[in-house]
Design an enzyme around this catalytic site. Structure first.
Site, mmCIF file in Angstrom:
data_model
loop_
_atom_site.group_PDB
_atom_site.id
_atom_site.type_symbol
_atom_site.label_atom_id
_atom_site.label_comp_id
_atom_site.label_asym_id
_atom_site.label_seq_id
_atom_site.Cartn_x
_atom_site.Cartn_y
_atom_site.Cartn_z
ATOM 1 N N ALA A 1 0.817 -1.214 0.000
ATOM 2 C CA ALA A 1 0.000 0.000 0.000
ATOM 3 C C ALA A 1 0.849 1.262 0.000
ATOM 4 O O ALA A 1 1.868 1.349 0.674
ATOM 5 C CB ALA A 1 -0.929 -0.008 1.208
ATOM 6 N N LYS B 1 13.255 6.365 2.913
ATOM 7 C CA LYS B 1 12.830 6.012 1.568
ATOM 8 C C LYS B 1 12.103 7.192 0.931
ATOM 9 O O LYS B 1 11.117 7.683 1.468
ATOM 10 C CB LYS B 1 11.915 4.781 1.623
ATOM 11 C CG LYS B 1 11.426 4.276 0.262
ATOM 12 C CD LYS B 1 10.707 2.961 0.464
ATOM 13 C CE LYS B 1 10.031 2.456 -0.780
ATOM 14 N NZ LYS B 1 9.353 1.164 -0.569
ATOM 15 N N ASN C 1 2.837 -1.423 4.485
ATOM 16 C CA ASN C 1 3.214 -0.079 4.069
ATOM 17 C C ASN C 1 4.400 -0.126 3.118
ATOM 18 O O ASN C 1 5.499 -0.534 3.496
ATOM 19 C CB ASN C 1 3.550 0.754 5.322
ATOM 20 C CG ASN C 1 4.148 2.110 4.990
ATOM 21 O OD1 ASN C 1 4.036 2.590 3.872
ATOM 22 N ND2 ASN C 1 4.793 2.707 5.982
ATOM 23 N N CYS C 2 4.198 0.345 1.885
ATOM 24 C CA CYS C 2 5.283 0.347 0.900
ATOM 25 C C CYS C 2 6.502 1.111 1.402
ATOM 26 O O CYS C 2 7.638 0.728 1.127
ATOM 27 C CB CYS C 2 4.783 0.963 -0.404
ATOM 28 S SG CYS C 2 6.060 1.205 -1.652
ATOM 29 N N PHE C 3 6.271 2.204 2.154
ATOM 30 C CA PHE C 3 7.387 3.026 2.596
ATOM 31 C C PHE C 3 7.942 2.579 3.942
ATOM 32 O O PHE C 3 8.802 3.242 4.517
ATOM 33 C CB PHE C 3 6.960 4.503 2.637
ATOM 34 C CG PHE C 3 6.983 5.130 1.271
ATOM 35 C CD1 PHE C 3 8.104 5.786 0.808
ATOM 36 C CD2 PHE C 3 5.884 5.022 0.438
ATOM 37 C CE1 PHE C 3 8.137 6.344 -0.457
ATOM 38 C CE2 PHE C 3 5.898 5.577 -0.835
ATOM 39 C CZ PHE C 3 7.027 6.241 -1.283
#
Length: 222
Positions: A63, A140, A123-125
């Site tokens: 996400a 990131k 969480n992608c980050f």
């Protein structure tokens, strides 16, 4: 992101490569194509009086909260660009323009390394992989995802510029947010201009602004 998918189909049918940048209104959470598990409260988030959209990307990954970010999309192919190799090698070849563009703005980026929590973090980050770009302090800045259809490639990603700590915490929790600090005179127009110049240099092409026509909008929305 429906435009990204449409651009990929256009490129498959012989149209030139494409580069686009966009922001989001209202804010949204984009889910990876195969991401089926996420917190139930994401369906009921409200930010500044507007419901936070929940949308699904055509690409994989985890996400991404799209608020205070800049999204890029590159549509190309191994034939037109000469990009060949593994998925990570293709990512990194496309990401060259991001590294060069941000370097021209005085910001150095490098590739991340996936941590042990990558698989379980929605969480992608929250973590960075070899396809993601991080700042020298490990924060990131850019998370990317990719879709391939035959020889055609769609790679798009989110650049965290000025996310709201409050909304980010609502979505991912208190452990997820790490602010990004930029020079005060750095605005979104300067960032896009630097990235366009870097893309023309890295890919050896001249980019032309091409608005979407009314009939093309109809095709996208259908």
């Amino acid at each position: 992101m429906a435009i990204d998918s449409w651009l990929l189909k256009q490129h498959q049918s012989g149209h030139p490569p494409a580069l686009r940048f966009y922001t989001w209104s209202p804010p949204a959470i984009s889910l990876g194509y195969h991401q089926h598990k996420y917190p139930e409260h994401w369906q009921h988030l409200v930010w500044q009086g507007e419901k936070v959209d929940l949308v699904r990307r055509p690409t994989g990954g985890r996400a991404v909260l799209h608020q205070g970010d800049l999204t890029y999309a590159v549509v190309t192919s191994d034939v037109t660009s000469g990009i060949v190799g593994s998925r990570v090698q293709v990512y990194q070849k496309i990401c060259e323009f991001l590294i060069q563009g941000w370097r021209s703005l005085g910001i150095e980026l490098q590739y991340g390394t996936a941590g042990r929590g990558y698989i379980h973090n929605p969480n992608c980050f929250g973590t960075a992989t070899g396809a993601d770009l991080i700042l020298p302090d490990g924060t990131k800045l850019i998370g990317s995802a990719q879709l391939r259809r035959g020889g055609a490639i769609l790679q798009h990603g989110s650049m965290r510029l000025h996310p709201s700590a409050e909304l980010f915490t609502q979505v991912f929790g208190t452990e997820s947010f790490s602010p990004v600090h930029f020079p005060q005179n750095l605005d979104i127009e300067k960032i896009i201009a630097a990235l366009i110049a870097a893309a023309e240099d890295c890919f050896g092409m001249e980019l032309k602004v091409q608005p979407i026509s009314e009939s093309e909008w109809e095709a996208i929305l259908s």
